[in-house]
Design a protein around this motif. Structure first.
Motif, PDB file in Angstrom:
ATOM      1  N   ASP A   1     -79.962 -14.367  35.829  1.00 30.30           N
ATOM      2  CA  ASP A   1     -80.023 -12.959  36.165  1.00 30.30           C
ATOM      3  C   ASP A   1     -79.964 -12.715  37.524  1.00 30.30           C
ATOM      4  O   ASP A   1     -80.889 -13.318  38.432  1.00 30.30           O
ATOM      5  CB  ASP A   1     -81.268 -12.303  35.485  1.00 30.30           C
ATOM      6  CG  ASP A   1     -80.966 -12.284  34.002  1.00 30.30           C
ATOM      7  OD1 ASP A   1     -80.041 -12.384  33.176  1.00 30.30           O
ATOM      8  OD2 ASP A   1     -82.239 -12.596  33.427  1.00 30.30           O
ATOM      9  N   CYS A   2     -79.286 -11.625  38.001  1.00 31.82           N
ATOM     10  CA  CYS A   2     -79.437 -11.064  39.489  1.00 31.82           C
ATOM     11  C   CYS A   2     -80.228  -9.983  39.572  1.00 31.82           C
ATOM     12  O   CYS A   2     -80.119  -8.705  38.789  1.00 31.82           O
ATOM     13  CB  CYS A   2     -77.854 -10.657  39.845  1.00 31.82           C
ATOM     14  SG  CYS A   2     -77.666 -10.556  41.568  1.00 31.82           S
ATOM     15  N   LEU A   3     -81.230 -10.020  40.469  1.00 29.71           N
ATOM     16  CA  LEU A   3     -82.149  -9.028  40.718  1.00 29.71           C
ATOM     17  C   LEU A   3     -82.419  -8.420  41.998  1.00 29.71           C
ATOM     18  O   LEU A   3     -81.941  -9.379  42.912  1.00 29.71           O
ATOM     19  CB  LEU A   3     -83.540  -9.598  40.088  1.00 29.71           C
ATOM     20  CG  LEU A   3     -83.587 -10.065  38.806  1.00 29.71           C
ATOM     21  CD1 LEU A   3     -84.853 -11.010  38.582  1.00 29.71           C
ATOM     22  CD2 LEU A   3     -83.326  -8.877  37.798  1.00 29.71           C
ATOM     23  N   LEU A   4     -82.672  -7.196  42.486  1.00 28.59           N
ATOM     24  CA  LEU A   4     -82.695  -6.699  43.713  1.00 28.59           C
ATOM     25  C   LEU A   4     -84.121  -6.593  43.915  1.00 28.59           C
ATOM     26  O   LEU A   4     -84.776  -5.851  43.364  1.00 28.59           O
ATOM     27  CB  LEU A   4     -82.113  -5.381  44.030  1.00 28.59           C
ATOM     28  CG  LEU A   4     -81.896  -5.066  45.521  1.00 28.59           C
ATOM     29  CD1 LEU A   4     -81.308  -5.902  46.352  1.00 28.59           C
ATOM     30  CD2 LEU A   4     -81.182  -3.775  45.455  1.00 28.59           C
ATOM     31  N   TYR A   5     -84.620  -6.978  45.123  1.00 24.59           N
ATOM     32  CA  TYR A   5     -86.085  -6.951  45.385  1.00 24.59           C
ATOM     33  C   TYR A   5     -86.265  -6.238  46.676  1.00 24.59           C
ATOM     34  O   TYR A   5     -85.312  -6.719  47.776  1.00 24.59           O
ATOM     35  CB  TYR A   5     -87.051  -8.258  45.535  1.00 24.59           C
ATOM     36  CG  TYR A   5     -87.137  -8.748  43.962  1.00 24.59           C
ATOM     37  CD1 TYR A   5     -88.413  -8.322  43.266  1.00 24.59           C
ATOM     38  CD2 TYR A   5     -86.359  -9.643  43.427  1.00 24.59           C
ATOM     39  CE1 TYR A   5     -88.408  -8.727  42.158  1.00 24.59           C
ATOM     40  CE2 TYR A   5     -86.470 -10.181  42.490  1.00 24.59           C
ATOM     41  CZ  TYR A   5     -87.693  -9.584  41.327  1.00 24.59           C
ATOM     42  OH  TYR A   5     -87.798 -10.278  40.174  1.00 24.59           O
ATOM     43  N   THR A   6     -87.017  -5.626  47.236  1.00 29.70           N
ATOM     44  CA  THR A   6     -87.382  -4.907  48.514  1.00 29.70           C
ATOM     45  C   THR A   6     -88.772  -5.001  48.942  1.00 29.70           C
ATOM     46  O   THR A   6     -89.613  -5.460  48.064  1.00 29.70           O
ATOM     47  CB  THR A   6     -86.791  -3.477  48.552  1.00 29.70           C
ATOM     48  OG1 THR A   6     -87.796  -2.700  47.466  1.00 29.70           O
ATOM     49  CG2 THR A   6     -85.624  -3.234  48.177  1.00 29.70           C
TER      50      THR A   6
END
Length: 68
Positions: free
Chosen positions: A59-64
């Protein structure tokens, strides 16, 4: 302190003991780290500044970061 330059950026070992190692990684914009798997240790990541696209179990996830 141990520091090393890599094609994706750099890392610095900021603390270590017999059962752990803490590194600060600085990843350059547009660069990426290779997939990793460690059977003998756990990894914990924190985004301090900026954002990161993370692939975890396919799974590709975006974190900041929480920094303002």
């Amino acid at each position: 302190m141990e520091t090393d330059q890599r094609p994706w950026g750099s890392y610095t070992v900021i603390d270590e003991g017999p059962t752990y190692k803490v590194k600060r990684l600085e990843v350059l914009p547009g660069k990426r780290l290779s997939y990793q798997l460690h059977h003998h240790r756990a990894e914990h990541w924190a985004i301090v500044q900026g954002s990161a696209r993370v692939t975890l179990d396919g799974d590709c996830l975006l974190y900041t970061s929480d920094a303002a």
